[in-house]
Design an enzyme around this catalytic site. Structure first.
Site, PDB file in Angstrom:
ATOM      1  N   ARG A   1     -62.332  60.116 -45.046  1.00 28.50           N
ATOM      2  CA  ARG A   1     -63.056  60.281 -44.102  1.00 28.50           C
ATOM      3  C   ARG A   1     -63.297  62.091 -43.826  1.00 28.50           C
ATOM      4  NH1 ARG A   1     -61.705  57.366 -38.936  1.00 28.50           N
ATOM      5  NH2 ARG A   1     -62.561  55.728 -39.916  1.00 28.50           N
TER       6      ARG A   1
ATOM      7  N   ARG B   1     -60.305  63.286 -33.452  1.00 25.64           N
ATOM      8  CA  ARG B   1     -60.646  62.626 -34.264  1.00 25.64           C
ATOM      9  C   ARG B   1     -62.319  64.054 -34.407  1.00 25.64           C
ATOM     10  NH1 ARG B   1     -59.323  57.585 -35.814  1.00 25.64           N
ATOM     11  NH2 ARG B   1     -57.623  57.254 -36.001  1.00 25.64           N
TER      12      ARG B   1
ATOM     13  N   LYS C   1     -55.188  57.937 -31.697  1.00 27.44           N
ATOM     14  CA  LYS C   1     -55.990  58.968 -32.447  1.00 27.44           C
ATOM     15  C   LYS C   1     -56.524  59.433 -30.618  1.00 27.44           C
ATOM     16  CE  LYS C   1     -57.844  54.763 -33.466  1.00 27.44           C
ATOM     17  NZ  LYS C   1     -58.757  53.822 -34.495  1.00 27.44           N
TER      18      LYS C   1
ATOM     19  N   LYS D   1     -61.072  60.680 -28.660  1.00 24.02           N
ATOM     20  CA  LYS D   1     -61.909  61.251 -29.783  1.00 24.02           C
ATOM     21  C   LYS D   1     -62.703  61.509 -28.447  1.00 24.02           C
ATOM     22  CE  LYS D   1     -62.522  57.265 -32.329  1.00 24.02           C
ATOM     23  NZ  LYS D   1     -62.674  55.480 -32.751  1.00 24.02           N
TER      24      LYS D   1
ATOM     25  N   CYS E   1     -69.739  48.046 -38.543  1.00 23.60           N
ATOM     26  CA  CYS E   1     -68.358  47.875 -39.697  1.00 23.60           C
ATOM     27  C   CYS E   1     -68.446  48.097 -40.904  1.00 23.60           C
ATOM     28  CB  CYS E   1     -67.517  47.783 -39.054  1.00 23.60           C
ATOM     29  SG  CYS E   1     -66.610  46.556 -38.863  1.00 23.60           S
TER      30      CYS E   1
ATOM     31  N   CYS F   1     -61.662  47.108 -45.142  1.00 27.26           N
ATOM     32  CA  CYS F   1     -60.755  47.152 -44.199  1.00 27.26           C
ATOM     33  C   CYS F   1     -59.785  46.331 -44.266  1.00 27.26           C
ATOM     34  CB  CYS F   1     -62.133  47.253 -42.800  1.00 27.26           C
ATOM     35  SG  CYS F   1     -60.440  46.969 -40.827  1.00 27.26           S
TER      36      CYS F   1
ATOM     37  N   CYS G   1     -63.177  42.354 -36.662  1.00 31.40           N
ATOM     38  CA  CYS G   1     -62.415  42.170 -35.878  1.00 31.40           C
ATOM     39  C   CYS G   1     -62.621  42.264 -34.517  1.00 31.40           C
ATOM     40  CB  CYS G   1     -61.190  42.894 -36.489  1.00 31.40           C
ATOM     41  SG  CYS G   1     -60.146  44.385 -36.392  1.00 31.40           S
TER      42      CYS G   1
ATOM     43  N   CYS H   1     -64.993  49.289 -33.883  1.00 28.58           N
ATOM     44  CA  CYS H   1     -65.273  50.335 -34.920  1.00 28.58           C
ATOM     45  C   CYS H   1     -66.464  50.527 -34.586  1.00 28.58           C
ATOM     46  CB  CYS H   1     -64.957  50.152 -35.778  1.00 28.58           C
ATOM     47  SG  CYS H   1     -63.102  50.351 -35.993  1.00 28.58           S
TER      48      CYS H   1
HETATM   49 FE1  SRM Z   1     -62.472  52.940 -36.707  1.00 25.03          FE
HETATM   50  C1  SRM Z   1     -59.067  51.221 -37.581  1.00 25.03           C
HETATM   51  C2  SRM Z   1     -63.648  52.075 -39.347  1.00 25.03           C
HETATM   52  C3  SRM Z   1     -64.962  54.071 -35.444  1.00 25.03           C
HETATM   53  C4  SRM Z   1     -61.900  51.888 -33.115  1.00 25.03           C
HETATM   54  N1  SRM Z   1     -61.201  51.640 -38.469  1.00 25.03           N
HETATM   55  C5  SRM Z   1     -60.050  51.772 -37.838  1.00 25.03           C
HETATM   56  C6  SRM Z   1     -59.735  51.668 -39.803  1.00 25.03           C
HETATM   57  C7  SRM Z   1     -59.228  53.315 -39.843  1.00 25.03           C
HETATM   58  C8  SRM Z   1     -58.787  50.372 -40.579  1.00 25.03           C
HETATM   59  C9  SRM Z   1     -57.290  50.355 -39.998  1.00 25.03           C
HETATM   60  O1  SRM Z   1     -56.770  50.815 -39.224  1.00 25.03           O
HETATM   61  O2  SRM Z   1     -57.076  50.559 -41.266  1.00 25.03           O
HETATM   62  C10 SRM Z   1     -61.568  51.384 -40.236  1.00 25.03           C
HETATM   63  C11 SRM Z   1     -61.084  51.245 -41.484  1.00 25.03           C
HETATM   64  C12 SRM Z   1     -62.508  50.621 -42.171  1.00 25.03           C
HETATM   65  C13 SRM Z   1     -63.016  51.436 -44.143  1.00 25.03           C
HETATM   66  O3  SRM Z   1     -63.136  50.455 -44.570  1.00 25.03           O
HETATM   67  O4  SRM Z   1     -63.639  51.998 -43.704  1.00 25.03           O
HETATM   68  C14 SRM Z   1     -62.023  51.718 -38.934  1.00 25.03           C
HETATM   69  N2  SRM Z   1     -63.978  53.418 -37.791  1.00 25.03           N
HETATM   70  C15 SRM Z   1     -64.044  52.913 -38.598  1.00 25.03           C
HETATM   71  C16 SRM Z   1     -66.057  53.256 -39.212  1.00 25.03           C
HETATM   72  C17 SRM Z   1     -66.036  53.423 -40.244  1.00 25.03           C
HETATM   73  C18 SRM Z   1     -66.847  51.762 -38.440  1.00 25.03           C
HETATM   74  C19 SRM Z   1     -68.224  52.559 -38.640  1.00 25.03           C
HETATM   75  O5  SRM Z   1     -69.188  51.349 -39.032  1.00 25.03           O
HETATM   76  O6  SRM Z   1     -68.688  53.336 -39.420  1.00 25.03           O
HETATM   77  C20 SRM Z   1     -65.461  54.528 -38.473  1.00 25.03           C
HETATM   78  C21 SRM Z   1     -65.351  55.489 -38.326  1.00 25.03           C
HETATM   79  C22 SRM Z   1     -65.413  56.971 -37.302  1.00 25.03           C
HETATM   80  C23 SRM Z   1     -65.094  58.464 -37.352  1.00 25.03           C
HETATM   81  O7  SRM Z   1     -65.887  58.845 -37.939  1.00 25.03           O
HETATM   82  O8  SRM Z   1     -64.344  59.102 -37.520  1.00 25.03           O
HETATM   83  C24 SRM Z   1     -64.815  54.010 -36.680  1.00 25.03           C
HETATM   84  N3  SRM Z   1     -63.361  52.703 -34.530  1.00 25.03           N
HETATM   85  C25 SRM Z   1     -64.722  53.231 -34.511  1.00 25.03           C
HETATM   86  C26 SRM Z   1     -65.166  52.944 -33.120  1.00 25.03           C
HETATM   87  C27 SRM Z   1     -66.224  53.954 -32.643  1.00 25.03           C
HETATM   88  C28 SRM Z   1     -66.199  55.068 -32.444  1.00 25.03           C
HETATM   89  O9  SRM Z   1     -65.492  55.990 -32.298  1.00 25.03           O
HETATM   90  O10 SRM Z   1     -67.582  55.512 -31.557  1.00 25.03           O
HETATM   91  C29 SRM Z   1     -63.981  52.563 -32.324  1.00 25.03           C
HETATM   92  C30 SRM Z   1     -63.998  52.213 -30.881  1.00 25.03           C
HETATM   93  C31 SRM Z   1     -63.732  53.518 -29.992  1.00 25.03           C
HETATM   94  C32 SRM Z   1     -62.776  53.027 -29.951  1.00 25.03           C
HETATM   95  O11 SRM Z   1     -61.257  54.256 -30.354  1.00 25.03           O
HETATM   96  O12 SRM Z   1     -61.539  52.598 -29.065  1.00 25.03           O
HETATM   97  C33 SRM Z   1     -63.194  52.001 -33.703  1.00 25.03           C
HETATM   98  N4  SRM Z   1     -60.865  51.632 -35.653  1.00 25.03           N
HETATM   99  C34 SRM Z   1     -60.857  51.089 -33.871  1.00 25.03           C
HETATM  100  C35 SRM Z   1     -59.391  50.850 -33.979  1.00 25.03           C
HETATM  101  C36 SRM Z   1     -58.767  49.820 -32.696  1.00 25.03           C
HETATM  102  C37 SRM Z   1     -58.072  51.301 -31.577  1.00 25.03           C
HETATM  103  C38 SRM Z   1     -57.477  50.342 -30.216  1.00 25.03           C
HETATM  104  O13 SRM Z   1     -57.759  51.987 -29.446  1.00 25.03           O
HETATM  105  O14 SRM Z   1     -57.482  49.096 -30.657  1.00 25.03           O
HETATM  106  C39 SRM Z   1     -58.831  50.667 -34.872  1.00 25.03           C
HETATM  107  C40 SRM Z   1     -57.517  50.052 -34.518  1.00 25.03           C
HETATM  108  C41 SRM Z   1     -56.055  50.655 -34.832  1.00 25.03           C
HETATM  109  O15 SRM Z   1     -56.101  52.422 -34.934  1.00 25.03           O
HETATM  110  O16 SRM Z   1     -54.770  50.560 -34.901  1.00 25.03           O
HETATM  111  C42 SRM Z   1     -59.622  50.908 -36.105  1.00 25.03           C
HETATM  112 FE1  SF4 Z   2     -61.425  47.393 -39.338  1.00 19.78          FE
HETATM  113 FE2  SF4 Z   2     -62.647  46.289 -37.492  1.00 19.78          FE
HETATM  114 FE3  SF4 Z   2     -62.630  48.328 -37.929  1.00 19.78          FE
HETATM  115 FE4  SF4 Z   2     -64.610  46.783 -38.523  1.00 19.78          FE
HETATM  116  S1  SF4 Z   2     -63.660  46.650 -36.458  1.00 19.78           S
HETATM  117  S2  SF4 Z   2     -64.163  48.585 -39.473  1.00 19.78           S
HETATM  118  S3  SF4 Z   2     -62.716  45.111 -39.306  1.00 19.78           S
HETATM  119  S4  SF4 Z   2     -61.324  47.761 -37.709  1.00 19.78           S
END
Ligand code: SRM
Ligand code: SF4
Length: 571
Positions: free
Chosen positions: A77, A146, A215, A217, A437, A443, A482, A486
Site C-alpha cells: 500500500r 496512516r 492504527k 487515521k 472492500c 484479504c 467482514c 473497510c
Molecule cells: Fe481496512 C484490515 C483493506 C480502509 C478498518 N483492511 C484490513 C486488511 C489490511 C486486512 C488485514 O488486516 O489483514 C485489508 C486488506 C485487504 C486486501 O486484500 O487488500 C484492509 N482497508 C482496506 C482497504 C484497501 C479497503 C478498500 O476497499 O479500499 C482500505 C485501505 C485504506 C488505506 O489506503 O489506508 C481500508 N479499513 C479501512 C477503513 C476505512 C477508512 O479508514 O476510512 C476502515 C474503517 C475505519 C477504521 O479504521 O475503523 C478499516 N481494516 C479495518 C479494520 C478494523 C479495525 C478496527 O478498529 O477494528 C481491520 C482489521 C484490523 O486492523 O485488525 C482492517
Molecule cells: Fe478484509 Fe474485512 Fe476489510 Fe473487507 S472489511 S478488506 S474483508 S478486513
C-alpha cells in the site's frame, strides 16, 4: 502500568519493542530465497513498511486438498497524502502493477493505491521501483499514523488549497523518524544506523519505541463536501471558512468503523467535536491527539485499542480536559456551529484555476484493470501518457485526471470511448455511490466476497430502482466481506456486511453524506435475497417519502422496527 498488566500486553507490543525501530529480521528473511513466508514478528513489522503478507485464497481449497501449503504473496500500500500523483508517478505505478503485481491497481477508501499478488522474491525490487518515483510506503499500514486524507478536487478555492497543504504537513509531521532509517536500510540499501544508544524520545520523538497501540487515521473535509468521511477517522479537521478565506478547523476525534462479531464491546463510532483551532495550530493539535492515544490507548486488547474507545470510555468532557491540559496547551475554544451538509463525488468535468479542467471518473470498487470491453487500465494509461495530467485518487475509490485545457477535452473524450470507459453521467446513481472492500481472494479476514460480489447486487438494484422510478436517487451502498468496515459500510444508506458463506447483514438508516451511523435491520441474508428484501423498503419509501427526502433520512424517520418488518417479511 503495573507488572501484572505488563505481562498481559498483546504479543504485537513485544514485536514492536524488540524490533529496534521496525527492523526485526526483515532484511534477513527477505534475503533468504528458501523461505516463502515471514515469521510472526516480521509479519507484524512488515505492516509498518506498508505491506501485508497474504495468501491466494482462491488457490487455498485445491492446494489443501492436494496436501500442498499456502500460496504466499504480499500486498503493498502506498502512502499518498491527499491522493496525489504526478503523471510520471502514475505511469510508474501502472508499470509496477504489470511487472510485479496482479496486473491491477486498487484505489483504496483512503485515496491510496494497493498492489496485490507481489511475490516475496520481488518485494525488494518492487519497493525500490516505488521509491524511485519519490513515493513511500512507510507507515501506510501498522500501528502508526496512516495515509492522511483530504478532498482531492483541485477547485479554485482557498480553503481547499489550505486543507491540502495542511494534509501534507500533518502527514510529514507524523511520519516516523528512526523507522525511516530502517526503511531505507531494508528496502533501499541504506547504511545501517544503530539507535541503540539514542534515547527513544530522540530516535522516534512522537511515537517512542513501541509506536502506537493501534492504527491512527486523520482526515480533512469541508462542511459542504465530506468526501473523506471525516467522522470515520480518529482525528478530523473540518475546515471553517469566513469571507471566502480559511480561518481554522473544528477538530473531531474518536471515529472508527471496525467491530468484531464475537465481541459486543466493539462497535463503530462517529468522531466527536473537540473544539475549534486556528490555522497555525494544526500540527500541535495533531501531535497532541496522537500522543494522547500513544499514552492512553489500550495495549492489551487489540480489538479495543483504537482512539474511539478512549474517548467513548472516558466521555467527551474528560477527553477534552486531558487533551487541553496535558497535550495541547492552547486556548480552549468551542467548536464553531457549522454542520456537515454534503458530499461531492467530483465526477465529470470541472473548471480548475487558470482555465484548466479536471475530469472525475467512477472506478468500480476502485479496481483499475482491463476486463472485456472495459479497458480501464489501458485507457487511463493512454490518457495520462498523452496529456501528462496530474492524477488524484478520491476516498470514494474514484480517480480525478487534472490539468486539461479546453482544447484537450475532445481528445480525452475520444480516448474514453476507445477504451470503453463510461462517462460518469452515463452510470446509474447507485453504481456511482457504491463501494466495496477487496475481501476474497486477498484479504485474510474476509468471511464473504465483496468486491467481486457487489457488481451483481448493483445490477439488480438498478433494475428494481428503475422499475420504481427511483433511478435518479443517489443511494449509497457499501459492502464489506467482514465487520471490520473497510468500505465504511456503517456510514452508508445501505450497508451490506459479510456474515458467513454467501450471507450478509443488512444495515440501513445511515446517510449518504457520512453524518449518521446506520443500524442492523436483518442478519444472515443470502446474497440472492438482498435486493428482493430491500425492494420492499424502496416501495414504502416511494409511497411515503416527504418532498425530496433521501432514502437514508426516510429510514431514520420511520425507525428500525418498521424497517425490520419490511425487510424480514416472507418473500
Ligand atoms: Fe481496512 C484490515 C483493506 C480502509 C478498518 N483492511 C484490513 C486488511 C489490511 C486486512 C488485514 O488486516 O489483514 C485489508 C486488506 C485487504 C486486501 O486484500 O487488500 C484492509 N482497508 C482496506 C482497504 C484497501 C479497503 C478498500 O476497499 O479500499 C482500505 C485501505 C485504506 C488505506 O489506503 O489506508 C481500508 N479499513 C479501512 C477503513 C476505512 C477508512 O479508514 O476510512 C476502515 C474503517 C475505519 C477504521 O479504521 O475503523 C478499516 N481494516 C479495518 C479494520 C478494523 C479495525 C478496527 O478498529 O477494528 C481491520 C482489521 C484490523 O486492523 O485488525 C482492517
Ligand atoms: Fe478484509 Fe474485512 Fe476489510 Fe473487507 S472489511 S478488506 S474483508 S478486513
Amino acid at each position: 502500568m503495573s507488572e501484572s498488566n505488563e505481562l498481559k500486553l498483546s504479543p504485537v507490543e513485544a514485536h514492536k519493542a524488540e524490533s529496534r525501530y521496525l527492523r526485526g529480521t526483515l532484511a534477513e528473511e527477505f534475503a533468504d530465497p528458501a523461505l516463502d513466508h515471514l515469521s510472526e514478528a516480521n509479519k507484524s513489522l512488515i505492516k509498518f513498511h506498508g505491506s501485508y503478507q497474504q495468501e491466494d485464497r482462491d488457490a487455498r481449497k485445491n492446494r489443501s486438498k492436494a496436501g500442498v501449503g499456502k500460496v504466499y504473496m504480499f500486498m503493498i500500500r502506498l502512502k499518498l497524502p491527499g491522493g496525489k500523483l504526478t503523471a510520471e508517478q502514475y505511469l510508474a505505478m501502472d508499470d509496477i502493477a504489470g511487472q510485479y503485481a496482479n496486473g491491477s491497481l486498487r484505489i483504496t477508501t483512503r485515496q491510496s493505491f494497493q498492489f496485490h499478488g507481489v511475490l516475496k522474491n520481488n518485494m525488494k525490487a518492487t519497493m525500490a521501483a516505488i521509491n524511485a518515483t519519490l513515493i513511500t510506503t512507510l507507515g501506510a499500514c501498522g500501528d502508526i499514523n496512516r495515509n492522511v486524507i483530504s478532498c482531492p478536487a483541485p477547485l479554485p478555492d482557498p480553503t481547499r488549497r489550505q486543507m491540502m497543504a495542511d494534509c501534507e504537513a500533518v502527514a510529514a509531521h507524523l511520519a516516523p523518524r528512526a523507522g525511516q532509517q530502517t526503511y531505507h536500510e531494508i528496502w533501499l540499501n541504506g547504511q545501517p544506523q544503530s539507535f541503540d544508544n539514542v534515547p527513544p524520545e530522540v530516535a522516534e520523538p512522537i511515537y517512542g519505541k513501541t509506536y502506537l497501540p493501534r492504527k491512527f487515521k486523520v482526515a480533512f473535509a469541508l462542511p459542504h463536501d465530506n468526501c473523506t468521511d471525516i467522522l470515520a477517522n480518529c482525528l478530523g479537521f473540518l475546515a471553517i471558512t469566513e469571507n471566502g478565506q480559511p480561518v481554522g478547523y473544528n477538530l473531531y476525534a474518536g471515529g472508527g468503523q471496525g467491530q468484531t462479531n464475537s465481541k459486543p464491546d466493539t462497535y463503530p463510532l462517529l468522531a466527536q467535536p473537540i473544539g475549534f483551532i486556528e490555522l497555525g495550530e494544526v500540527l500541535p493539535a495533531a501531535e497532541g491527539i496522537i500522543k494522547l492515544f500513544r499514552d492512553h490507548g489500550n495495549r492489551v486488547d487489540r480489538k479495543r485499542a483504537r482512539l474511539k474507545y478512549v474517548l467513548n470510555d472516558w466521555g467527551l468532557e474528560k477527553f477534552r480536559e486531558v487533551f487541553y491540559r496535558d497535550y495541547f496547551p492552547h486556548p480552549r475554544r468551542e467548536p464553531r456551529p457549522v454542520p456537515i451538509t454534503g458530499l461531492d463525488l467530483h465526477h465529470g468535468w470541472h473548471r480548475m484555476a487558470g482555465d484548466r479542467f479536471f475530469l472525475g471518473l467512477s472506478v468500480e470498487n476502485g479496481r483499475i484493470k482491463d476486463e472485456g470491453k472495459l479497458r480501464m487500465r489501458s485507457g487511463l494509461r493512454a490518457i495520462v501518457a498523452q496529456y501528462r495530467c496530474e492524477v488524484r485518487l478520491t476516498p470514494q475509490q474514484d480517480i480525478l485526471l487534472c490539468g486539461f485545457t479546453a482544447a484537450d477535452r475532445p481528445g480525452v473524450e475520444a480516448l474514453l470511448q476507445e477504451y470503453g470507459i463510461p462517462r460518469p453521467e452515463t452510470l446509474s446513481q447507485v453504481q456511482r455511490w457504491s463501494m466495496a472492500c477487496p475481501a476474497i481472494p486477498t484479504c485474510p479476514l474476509a468471511i464473504t466476497e465483496s468486491e467481486r460480489a457487489l457488481p451483481a447486487v448493483v445490477d439488480q438494484l438498478e433494475a428494481v430502482l428503475r422499475d420504481l422510478d427511483l433511478a435518479d436517487e443517489p443511494i449509497s451502498v457499501r459492502m464489506t466481506g467482514c465487520p471490520n468496515g473497510c468500505a465504511r459500510p456503517y456510514q452508508s444508506e445501505i450497508g451490506l456486511v459479510g456474515r458467513s458463506g454467501t450471507k450478509y447483514t443488512i444495515y440501513m438508516g445511515g446517510d449518504a453524506f457520512g453524518r449518521r451511523l446506520n443500524a442492523e435491520v436483518l442478519d444472515g441474508v443470502p446474497i440472492e435475497q438482498i435486493v428482493p428484501r430491500l425492494a420492499r423498503v424502496f416501495a414504502a419509501f416511494k409511497a411515503e417519502r416527504t418532498n425530496g427526502e433521501p432514502l437514508g433520512d426516510y429510514c431514520a424517520r420511520v425507525g428500525l422496527e418498521k424497517l425490520k418488518q419490511l425487510v424480514s417479511s416472507p418473500l
